[in-house]
Write a protein that holds these residues in place. Structure first.
Motif, PDB file in Angstrom:
ATOM      1  N   MET A  80       1.057  -1.268  -0.078  1.00  0.00           N
ATOM      2  CA  MET A  80      -0.057  -0.093   0.105  1.00  0.00           C
ATOM      3  C   MET A  80       0.805   1.523  -0.072  1.00  0.00           C
ATOM      4  O   MET A  80       1.993   1.280   0.483  1.00  0.00           O
ATOM      5  CB  MET A  80      -0.974  -0.014   1.262  1.00  0.00           C
ATOM      6  CG  MET A  80      -2.158  -1.200   1.237  1.00  0.00           C
ATOM      7  SD  MET A  80      -3.206  -0.671   2.544  1.00  0.00           S
ATOM      8  CE  MET A  80      -2.405  -1.604   4.107  1.00  0.00           C
ATOM      9  N   SER A  81       0.156   2.191  -0.335  1.00  0.00           N
ATOM     10  CA  SER A  81       1.172   3.570  -0.487  1.00  0.00           C
ATOM     11  C   SER A  81       1.610   4.021   1.013  1.00  0.00           C
ATOM     12  O   SER A  81       1.022   3.685   2.013  1.00  0.00           O
ATOM     13  CB  SER A  81       0.250   4.708  -1.199  1.00  0.00           C
ATOM     14  OG  SER A  81      -0.655   4.909  -0.270  1.00  0.00           O
ATOM     15  N   THR A  82       2.748   4.650   0.834  1.00  0.00           N
ATOM     16  CA  THR A  82       3.262   5.319   2.320  1.00  0.00           C
ATOM     17  C   THR A  82       2.308   5.981   2.949  1.00  0.00           C
ATOM     18  O   THR A  82       2.349   5.948   4.390  1.00  0.00           O
ATOM     19  CB  THR A  82       4.528   6.025   1.981  1.00  0.00           C
ATOM     20  OG1 THR A  82       5.377   5.104   1.154  1.00  0.00           O
ATOM     21  CG2 THR A  82       5.233   6.648   3.227  1.00  0.00           C
ATOM     22  N   ALA A  83       1.505   6.821   2.421  1.00  0.00           N
ATOM     23  CA  ALA A  83       0.564   7.740   3.045  1.00  0.00           C
ATOM     24  C   ALA A  83      -0.602   7.003   3.676  1.00  0.00           C
ATOM     25  O   ALA A  83      -1.049   7.387   4.753  1.00  0.00           O
ATOM     26  CB  ALA A  83       0.061   8.842   2.032  1.00  0.00           C
ATOM     27  N   VAL A 101      -6.348  -7.344   4.050  1.00  0.00           N
ATOM     28  CA  VAL A 101      -6.290  -6.057   4.902  1.00  0.00           C
ATOM     29  C   VAL A 101      -6.523  -4.973   3.990  1.00  0.00           C
ATOM     30  O   VAL A 101      -6.825  -3.895   4.674  1.00  0.00           O
ATOM     31  CB  VAL A 101      -4.780  -6.203   5.207  1.00  0.00           C
ATOM     32  CG1 VAL A 101      -3.927  -5.940   4.067  1.00  0.00           C
ATOM     33  CG2 VAL A 101      -4.460  -5.037   6.159  1.00  0.00           C
ATOM     34  N   ASP A 102      -6.520  -5.028   2.868  1.00  0.00           N
ATOM     35  CA  ASP A 102      -6.909  -3.911   1.888  1.00  0.00           C
ATOM     36  C   ASP A 102      -8.296  -3.836   1.477  1.00  0.00           C
ATOM     37  O   ASP A 102      -8.669  -2.761   0.844  1.00  0.00           O
ATOM     38  CB  ASP A 102      -5.980  -4.199   0.345  1.00  0.00           C
ATOM     39  CG  ASP A 102      -6.489  -5.067  -0.198  1.00  0.00           C
ATOM     40  OD1 ASP A 102      -6.893  -6.103   0.385  1.00  0.00           O
ATOM     41  OD2 ASP A 102      -6.060  -5.278  -1.594  1.00  0.00           O
ATOM     42  N   LYS A 103      -9.300  -4.602   1.850  1.00  0.00           N
ATOM     43  CA  LYS A 103     -10.631  -4.608   1.582  1.00  0.00           C
ATOM     44  C   LYS A 103     -11.336  -3.566   2.527  1.00  0.00           C
ATOM     45  O   LYS A 103     -12.177  -2.708   2.077  1.00  0.00           O
ATOM     46  CB  LYS A 103     -11.058  -5.976   1.675  1.00  0.00           C
ATOM     47  CG  LYS A 103     -10.744  -6.992   0.760  1.00  0.00           C
ATOM     48  CD  LYS A 103     -10.619  -6.448  -0.799  1.00  0.00           C
ATOM     49  CE  LYS A 103     -10.128  -7.446  -1.529  1.00  0.00           C
ATOM     50  NZ  LYS A 103     -10.010  -6.832  -2.937  1.00  0.00           N
ATOM     51  N   ILE A 104     -11.141  -3.544   3.761  1.00  0.00           N
ATOM     52  CA  ILE A 104     -11.844  -2.490   4.671  1.00  0.00           C
ATOM     53  C   ILE A 104     -10.680  -1.817   5.524  1.00  0.00           C
ATOM     54  O   ILE A 104     -10.918  -0.609   5.111  1.00  0.00           O
ATOM     55  CB  ILE A 104     -12.361  -3.381   5.763  1.00  0.00           C
ATOM     56  CG1 ILE A 104     -13.669  -4.043   5.468  1.00  0.00           C
ATOM     57  CG2 ILE A 104     -13.069  -2.239   6.936  1.00  0.00           C
ATOM     58  CD1 ILE A 104     -14.413  -4.939   6.341  1.00  0.00           C
ATOM     59  N   MET A 112       4.353  -2.363   3.802  1.00  0.00           N
ATOM     60  CA  MET A 112       5.178  -1.051   3.702  1.00  0.00           C
ATOM     61  C   MET A 112       5.939  -1.259   2.381  1.00  0.00           C
ATOM     62  O   MET A 112       6.522  -2.456   2.134  1.00  0.00           O
ATOM     63  CB  MET A 112       6.036  -0.875   4.980  1.00  0.00           C
ATOM     64  CG  MET A 112       6.723   0.528   4.766  1.00  0.00           C
ATOM     65  SD  MET A 112       7.799   0.877   6.225  1.00  0.00           S
ATOM     66  CE  MET A 112       8.887  -0.173   6.330  1.00  0.00           C
ATOM     67  N   GLN A 113       6.117  -0.319   1.501  1.00  0.00           N
ATOM     68  CA  GLN A 113       6.850  -0.710   0.133  1.00  0.00           C
ATOM     69  C   GLN A 113       8.205  -0.634   0.370  1.00  0.00           C
ATOM     70  O   GLN A 113       8.963  -1.171  -0.366  1.00  0.00           O
ATOM     71  CB  GLN A 113       6.310   0.515  -0.686  1.00  0.00           C
ATOM     72  CG  GLN A 113       4.892   0.303  -1.012  1.00  0.00           C
ATOM     73  CD  GLN A 113       4.460   1.372  -2.056  1.00  0.00           C
ATOM     74  OE1 GLN A 113       5.145   2.559  -1.927  1.00  0.00           O
ATOM     75  NE2 GLN A 113       3.419   1.178  -2.754  1.00  0.00           N
ATOM     76  N   ASN A 114       8.976   0.039   1.429  1.00  0.00           N
ATOM     77  CA  ASN A 114      10.494   0.373   1.170  1.00  0.00           C
ATOM     78  C   ASN A 114      10.921   0.698   2.608  1.00  0.00           C
ATOM     79  O   ASN A 114      10.122   1.301   3.505  1.00  0.00           O
ATOM     80  CB  ASN A 114      10.834   1.356   0.240  1.00  0.00           C
ATOM     81  CG  ASN A 114      12.383   1.314   0.073  1.00  0.00           C
ATOM     82  OD1 ASN A 114      13.281   1.650   0.880  1.00  0.00           O
ATOM     83  ND2 ASN A 114      12.613   1.140  -1.312  1.00  0.00           N
ATOM     84  N   GLU A 115      11.979   0.143   3.145  1.00  0.00           N
ATOM     85  CA  GLU A 115      12.568   0.248   4.374  1.00  0.00           C
ATOM     86  C   GLU A 115      12.795   1.883   4.675  1.00  0.00           C
ATOM     87  O   GLU A 115      12.748   2.342   5.769  1.00  0.00           O
ATOM     88  CB  GLU A 115      13.858  -0.362   4.832  1.00  0.00           C
ATOM     89  CG  GLU A 115      13.627  -1.816   4.740  1.00  0.00           C
ATOM     90  CD  GLU A 115      15.060  -2.541   5.488  1.00  0.00           C
ATOM     91  OE1 GLU A 115      16.088  -1.934   5.674  1.00  0.00           O
ATOM     92  OE2 GLU A 115      14.876  -3.980   5.503  1.00  0.00           O
ATOM     93  N   LYS A 116      12.996   2.512   3.512  1.00  0.00           N
ATOM     94  CA  LYS A 116      13.271   4.012   3.821  1.00  0.00           C
ATOM     95  C   LYS A 116      12.100   4.867   4.378  1.00  0.00           C
ATOM     96  O   LYS A 116      12.101   5.888   4.782  1.00  0.00           O
ATOM     97  CB  LYS A 116      13.755   4.588   2.699  1.00  0.00           C
ATOM     98  CG  LYS A 116      12.892   4.663   1.428  1.00  0.00           C
ATOM     99  CD  LYS A 116      13.386   5.350   0.187  1.00  0.00           C
ATOM    100  CE  LYS A 116      12.545   5.461  -0.912  1.00  0.00           C
ATOM    101  NZ  LYS A 116      12.963   6.078  -2.374  1.00  0.00           N
TER     102      LYS A 116
END
Length: 476
Positions: free
Chosen positions: A48-51, A177-180, A256-260
Motif C-alpha cells: 500500500m502507499s506510504t501515506a 487487509v486492503d478490503k476494509i 510497507m513498500q520500502n525500508e526508507k
C-alpha cells in the motif's frame, strides 16, 4: 498557548533530529525487498502507499489511548505533558520504530517471534501468551468504551452496541487487509487529525484560559493525592509509550513498500499520536478550572463524559457529535486490528497459513467467544490490568531492540535506557498497586530498582554468552 506550541515543536524537532539518528543507527537498506513484495498473499501481505500505511498505522496505534490516558493524566497537572513529549521522542517512537523495522527484517513476523529471535525461546513463548492476553484485553476495552458512548448518544441498550461492534470485528479480522482497513481507515485517520485540531482551535477561540490551574511543573495536582511515580507512566501510555503498538506495527510491516519509509510510518505515527495526546491533555487542563472539577466530571461518567462535554461546548452540538463519533471510531478501528494481530500471532505459533478463510475462522471464532466473556468483567478492573500489561510489553520490546543493537555492534543505549526506566516503572507499579502486591510505595520502589538492576545484569550476561557462542561456532 505558548506552552502547548513549545511541546508540539519539541515533538516535531524530535522526529527530524532524534528520529533521523535512530534510523541511522538501525541502518536501513532501501534496496532490500520488503515482505509486502516478497511474500505477497493478497490477505495480510499487501503493498500500500506510504501515506495510506502511515494513516492506518496512526489509527491502529491510537484507539482511545491518546485521548482517555492524557485526560486521566491531566489530573497530575502540566507535568503530564513533559512525559508525553520526552516519553514519545526517546521511548515511544523508538519502541514503535524497532517493533516495525525488526518485523520488516523478519518477513513481517509478529512480536513474539521478533522477541524470541533476540531474547531467546523462553521469552518467545512468554510473549505468545502475554501478547494474546494483552490483545484480548485491548479488544474488550475497545468494545466497551465505544459501546458506552453509542449507548449515551442513542439511548439504546449497551448490549446491542456491544453485539454490533463484535460482529464488525469478526468481519474486519478475517477479510484481506486492503478490503476494509486499507480503504476506509485512512479516511478515519484523517478524521482523527481533523477532530483533534478542530478542538484545540476551538479552545483557542473560546473564552477558556489555557492551563487554568497554572503551569507549576513541580506540583502534583492530583485531587486524589495519587503519587506521580509510578502511576503517571502507566496512566499515560499510548500518547507516550505503549506496548500495544508492538502488536500493531507488524500489520503495516507487511504492507510497507520500502525500508526508507520506516521512520515516517513508525516513528512518525508515534509523534502524530503524541501531538493528539498533547491536545487532549491540554483540553483537560484548560476546559475545567481545577483538577477537582475535571475529576468530578470523570467520577460522573468517566473520560467519555469529558470528551462529550468538551466537544459539544467547543464545537457546538453538530461539531460535538462529529467529534464524539471520531472518538467512537478510534477504539473500534484499534479493537479490530487488536483481534487481527491476535489471529496472526496464533497462526504464527501453530504455523497455520491464513490464505484460506476457513483457517482464519478456525482461530477467530474461539478468540471472539473469549473476548465476549471478558466484557462481563468490570471495565475498571480490565483497564487497570491492561495498563500494566501494556507497559510491560513495551519494556520487553525495548529490551528486544537493545539486544538487536548490541549484537550488531550498534549504539544500543537508545533502547536500553528507556527499557531500564520502564522496567522499574512496571515492577514498582505491580509491587505497589492493589491489583499487584499492595506494598507501601517506598518498599515497592526499592523492589523496582533492585529487580531492574538484576534484570539489567542478566540481560548483559545473556547477550555476552550468545555472542561468545556465535564466535565459537565461527571459529570451529
Amino acid at each position: 498557548m505558548v506552552w502547548f506550541a513549545l511541546c508540539c515543536a519539541l515533538l516535531l524537532a524530535g522526529y527530524f533530529a532524534y528520529g533521523t539518528l535512530v534510523e541511522k543507527i538501525f541502518g536501513i537498506k532501501p534496496e532490500r525487498p520488503t515482505p509486502a513484495a516478497s511474500l505477497a498473499d493478497g490477505v495480510d501481505y499487501v503493498e500500500m502507499s506510504t501515506a495510506k500505511v502511515w494513516l492506518i498505522q496512526l489509527l491502529n496505534i491510537a484507539g482511545i489511548g491518546p485521548i482517555f490516558g492524557p485526560i486521566l493524566g491531566a489530573l497530575y497537572g502540566p507535568v503530564a505533558m513533559l512525559w508525553i513529549v520526552f516519553g514519545c521522542i526517546f521511548a515511544g517512537a523508538v519502541h514503535d520504530y524497532f517493533s516495525g523495522m525488526l518485523s520488516v527484517r523478519a518477513n513481517g513476523a509478529s512480536v513474539p517471534s521478533v522477541v524470541g529471535t533476540h531474547l531467546g525461546t523462553f521469552m518467545k513463548h512468554f510473549m505468545n501468551v502475554f501478547a494474546i492476553i494483552l490483545l484480548l484485553l485491548v479488544g474488550v476495552v475497545f468494545v466497551l468504551s465505544p459501546a458506552g458512548l453509542l449507548s449515551n448518544l442513542t439511548g439504546s441498550n449497551i448490549a446491542i452496541w456491544t453485539g454490533v461492534i463484535f460482529a464488525y470485528y469478526i468481519l474486519a479480522t478475517i477479510v484481506p487487509v486492503d478490503k476494509i482497513i486499507g480503504r476506509v481507515y485512512p479516511l478515519f485517520g484523517a478524521l482523527l487529525l481533523f477532530m483533534s485540531l478542530s478542538l484545540i482551535i476551538g479552545l483557542g477561540l473560546s473564552d477558556k484560559t489555557f492551563y487554568s490551574a497554572g503551569l507549576d511543573l513541580t506540583a502534583n495536582m492530583h485531587p486524589g493525592e495519587l503519587p506521580l511515580w509510578p502511576l503517571l507512566f502507566i496512566t499515560i501510555a499510548c500518547g507516550a509509550l505503549s506496548g500495544f503498538h508492538a502488536t500493531q506495527s507488524p500489520l503495516m510491516a507487511r504492507c510497507m513498500q520500502n525500508e526508507k519509509n520506516g521512520r515516517f510510518v513508525f516513528y512518525g505515527a508515534m509523534i502524530g499520536e503524541g501531538i493528539i495526546a498533547l491536545i487532549w491533555c491540554t483540553l483537560g487542563l484548560s476546559f475545567y478550572d481545577t483538577p477537582e472539577a475535571l475529576n468530578a466530571t470523570m467520577a460522573a461518567g468517566g473520560p467519555a463524559k469529558v470528551v462529550h462535554e468538551v466537544s459539544t461546548s467547543l464545537l457546538g452540538m453538530t461539531g460535538g457529535v462529529l467529534a464524539v463519533l471520531g472518538v467512537i471510531v478510534l477504539p473500534i478501528t484499534s479493537g479490530d486490528t487488536a483481534f487481527r494481530s491476535a489471529r496472526l500471532i496464533i497462526a504464527d505459533f501453530f504455523k497455520m497459513p491464513q490464505k484460506a478463510i476457513t483457517k482464519r475462522l478456525l482461530i477467530a471464532i474461539p478468540m471472539f467467544v473469549i473476548g465476549y466473556a471478558l466484557t462481563k468483567v468490570d471495565f475498571n478492573v480490565i483497564w487497570r490490568y491492561f495498563g500494566w500489561a501494556n507497559q510491560t510489553t513495551a519494556s520487553i520490546m525495548l529490551w528486544t531492540a537493545a539486544a538487536y543493537l548490541l549484537r550488531h555492534g550498534k549504539f544500543h543505549w537508545i533502547a536500553t535506557v528507556p527499557a531500564i526506566f520502564m522496567t522499574c516503572v512496571c515492577v514498582t507499579y505491580l509491587a505497589n498497586a492493589p491489583i499487584g502486591f499492595g506494598l507501601a510505595l517506598p518498599m515497592a520502589t526499592l523492589i523496582g530498582i533492585a529487580t531492574t538492576i538484576a534484570l539489567t545484569v542478566l540481560f548483559f550476561i545473556k547477550i555476552r554468552r550468545c555472542e561468545n557462542a556465535i564466535t565459537a561456532e565461527q571459529l570451529a
